[in-house]
Design a protein around this motif. Structure first.
Motif, PDB file in Angstrom:
ATOM      1  N   SER A 218       0.656  -1.239  -0.133  1.00  0.00           N
ATOM      2  CA  SER A 218      -0.033  -0.093  -0.020  1.00  0.00           C
ATOM      3  C   SER A 218       0.827   1.499  -0.065  1.00  0.00           C
ATOM      4  O   SER A 218       0.648   2.123  -0.767  1.00  0.00           O
TER       5      SER A 218
ATOM      6  N   GLY B 142       4.175   2.931  -4.044  1.00  0.00           N
ATOM      7  CA  GLY B 142       3.468   3.076  -5.042  1.00  0.00           C
ATOM      8  C   GLY B 142       3.967   4.334  -5.978  1.00  0.00           C
ATOM      9  O   GLY B 142       5.057   4.478  -5.974  1.00  0.00           O
TER      10      GLY B 142
ATOM     11  N   TYR C  85      -5.610   8.672  -8.827  1.00  0.00           N
ATOM     12  CA  TYR C  85      -4.413   7.873  -8.802  1.00  0.00           C
ATOM     13  C   TYR C  85      -4.723   6.831 -10.021  1.00  0.00           C
ATOM     14  O   TYR C  85      -3.634   6.212 -10.586  1.00  0.00           O
TER      15      TYR C  85
ATOM     16  N   SER D 248       0.773   6.144   2.803  1.00  0.00           N
ATOM     17  CA  SER D 248      -0.720   6.035   3.070  1.00  0.00           C
ATOM     18  C   SER D 248      -1.286   6.452   4.291  1.00  0.00           C
ATOM     19  O   SER D 248      -2.251   5.726   4.872  1.00  0.00           O
TER      20      SER D 248
ATOM     21  N   SER E 163      -5.303  -1.191  -1.802  1.00  0.00           N
ATOM     22  CA  SER E 163      -5.456  -0.618  -0.424  1.00  0.00           C
ATOM     23  C   SER E 163      -6.450   0.656  -0.584  1.00  0.00           C
ATOM     24  O   SER E 163      -7.362   0.814   0.381  1.00  0.00           O
TER      25      SER E 163
HETATM   26  N1  PFF Z   1       1.136   5.436  -0.617  1.00  0.00           N
HETATM   27  C1  PFF Z   1       0.664   5.183  -1.682  1.00  0.00           C
HETATM   28  C2  PFF Z   1       1.920   5.827  -2.877  1.00  0.00           C
HETATM   29  O1  PFF Z   1       2.882   6.233  -2.456  1.00  0.00           O
HETATM   30  O2  PFF Z   1       1.682   5.815  -4.153  1.00  0.00           O
HETATM   31  C3  PFF Z   1      -0.498   6.051  -2.045  1.00  0.00           C
HETATM   32  C4  PFF Z   1      -1.619   6.062  -1.231  1.00  0.00           C
HETATM   33  C5  PFF Z   1      -2.044   4.589  -0.956  1.00  0.00           C
HETATM   34  C6  PFF Z   1      -2.051   7.089  -0.454  1.00  0.00           C
HETATM   35  C7  PFF Z   1      -2.981   4.219  -0.029  1.00  0.00           C
HETATM   36  C8  PFF Z   1      -3.213   6.484   0.562  1.00  0.00           C
HETATM   37  C9  PFF Z   1      -3.362   5.470   0.813  1.00  0.00           C
HETATM   38  F1  PFF Z   1      -4.394   5.237   1.736  1.00  0.00           F
END
Ligand code: PFF
Length: 460
Positions: free
Chosen positions: A20, A23, A102, A220, A320
């Motif tokens: 999660s 990304g 996204y 996240s 996620s």
């Molecule tokens: N953390 C993910 C990224 O860096 O791409 C983006 C993300 C996923 C943000 C899930 C928030 C979340 F709840």
């Protein structure tokens, strides 16, 4: 009530949670933010935020999730404070909004895999034309959303955990192969120096805010992802160890992405690092151009591997993002997981259409809004980024920490953290949490949230 899912093993949970976190934020966002924010100085501030501020927020979310055994909204009720479930609702809303844009970017990346495989490095010159062709990129996005919904519909251990266990190691192998490749290109070291040697004169408040936003998004945090995932883990897991491992993996992958990309920038700029686009277009414009320079066959292979890797990283994150609203409607409205996954993903896809159209196709959505004091309009996708990522996530984080310490009470939170962590009473983590959690952490997050809102929307 139907049995809720569970992660079948600790390693499965870590893979999904790290999946999660890792990304587009790490591989697309981090290098361009670092590039725009003066290189190593940005990296330094970002590292500080990840460990000092974000790590306790992650622990808070995990503790709320595991103790309550419910989704991001229901968790507050399960702990006896239904009135505070607006924090969870804000999280679900953030998840829906974030996933809506996204997925658009993930769709671009997915399409680029085919462009690179076909040796079409020209797409670099025509990125605008590429994103304007919304029927093509919209279809790639649709396929990506279908893959996400399919994994989520399969459930926690059979879908999310299994996918993460395959995707995460593949991602790491691909990244390391690319680093080795890029480090041997001419002028690679100039890029590495820019990325790793801080220039303190470049430290500005913008750098600090952006690093903060980047840390929250990348981990996240602030929307209940870890409340949700925390509700699927076993009682005897060590939450502190897990949070540390997830943070380290996420930061490690971001740094790895920098080590992979900055040597390429050193190479293309002949070592000067100037004249290279360092904004969001870094990955979609600059990199393919570099792949083209490498040579037709090698470039196609390297390019394809790179964008495939980006898709893998994005997929465990979209899963996620979808899981937060899905687990909410499954728990609270008793919908079947399958129905919930397909329904929510359909809704999110529709909400994402203005973001899809706002990159050249529709002038209305491309110049959607002009903030007070701004001289340029902001497109719809960036508008959603400003609201959901930049504002809602730090606000959600501040509220969750405040809730845990002052409403649920710190003794209860500490008792939950201590389950599975034998020496908690005497640990430095306990001392640190007691120091930052009551005022410093929620206060800092709230101030940062306010400054971001004032500077973004009101031109201060
Ligand atoms: N953390 C993910 C990224 O860096 O791409 C983006 C993300 C996923 C943000 C899930 C928030 C979340 F709840």
């Amino acid at each position: 009530m139907a049995a809720r899912g569970n992660f079948s093993s600790r390693i499965g949970f870590i893979a999904a949670a790290a999946g999660s976190a890792v990304g587009l934020g790490n591989i697309w966002g981090f290098p361009y933010e670092a590039g725009a924010g003066g290189g190593a100085i940005f990296v330094l501030v970002y590292l500080f935020f990840c460990f000092a501020l974000c790590f306790p927020v992650m622990l808070t979310e995990l503790a709320i999730g595991r103790k309550s055994g419910r989704n991001a909204v229901g968790a507050f009720e399960a702990l006896g404070h239904k009135k505070w479930n607006f924090i969870g609702k804000l999280g679900v809303l953030s998840g829906v909004l974030i996933l809506s844009f996204y997925n658009v970017i993930a769709g671009w990346a997915f399409g680029y895999t085919f462009e690179m495989a076909a040796g079409n490095f020209e797409v670099t010159e025509h990125f605008r034309a590429y994103t304007t062709n919304i029927f093509a990129v919209g279809s790639y996005g649709l396929l990506f959303m279908i893959a996400t919904a399919y994994i989520v519909s399969k459930g926690v251990s059979e879908g999310i955990e299994k996918a993460a266990k395959v995707l995460m190691p593949s991602l790491i192998i691909m990244m390391f192969s690319l680093i080795i490749y890029s480090l041997f290109l001419p002028n690679a070291m100039a890029g590495i120096k820019f990325f790793l040697l801080p220039d303190f004169s470049k430290l500005t408040s913008t750098v600090v805010f952006n690093a903060m936003g980047q840390a929250f998004f990348s981990l996240s945090l602030g929307m209940g992802t870890f409340i949700t995932y925390g509700s699927y883990i076993k009682k005897n897991d060590n939450l502190i160890g897990s949070a540390a491992l997830i943070t380290l993996t996420d930061v490690g992958i971001a740094i790895t992405a920098g080590l992979m990309i900055f040597p390429l920038i050193g190479f293309i700029s002949g070592g000067s690092l100037s004249g290279v686009g360092r904004g969001p277009e870094l990955i979609f414009v600059t990199l393919p151009h570099i792949f083209g320079e490498i040579g037709p066959t090698a470039g196609a292979i390297v390019g394809m591997v790179f964008f495939l890797l980006l898709c893998f990283a994005a997929l465990t994150s979209t899963v996620s993002l979808l899981e937060v609203p899905v687990s909410y409607v499954v728990d609270e409205f008793k919908l079947s997981r399958k129905k919930a996954a397909w329904l929510m993903s359909g809704i999110v896809y529709l909400i994402g259409i203005p973001s899809l159209m706002g990159n050249g196709y529709s002038s209305y959505f491309s110049e959607f809004i002009t903030y007070i004091g701004a001289d340029q309009p902001t497109d719809f996708l960036s508008f959603i980024v400003n609201i959901a990522n930049d504002s809602f996530l730090p606000l959600g984080g501040a509220l969750m920490v405040f809730f845990a310490v002052h409403i649920w009470k710190k003794e209860n939170m500490e008792a939950e953290i201590a389950v599975g962590f034998e020496n908690y009473e005497n640990s430095w983590v306990r001392k640190y949490l007691r120091f930052v959690m009551p005022v410093l952490l929620p206060g800092t997050l709230f101030i940062i949230f306010s400054m971001i809102v004032l500077s973004t929307f009101f031109g201060f």
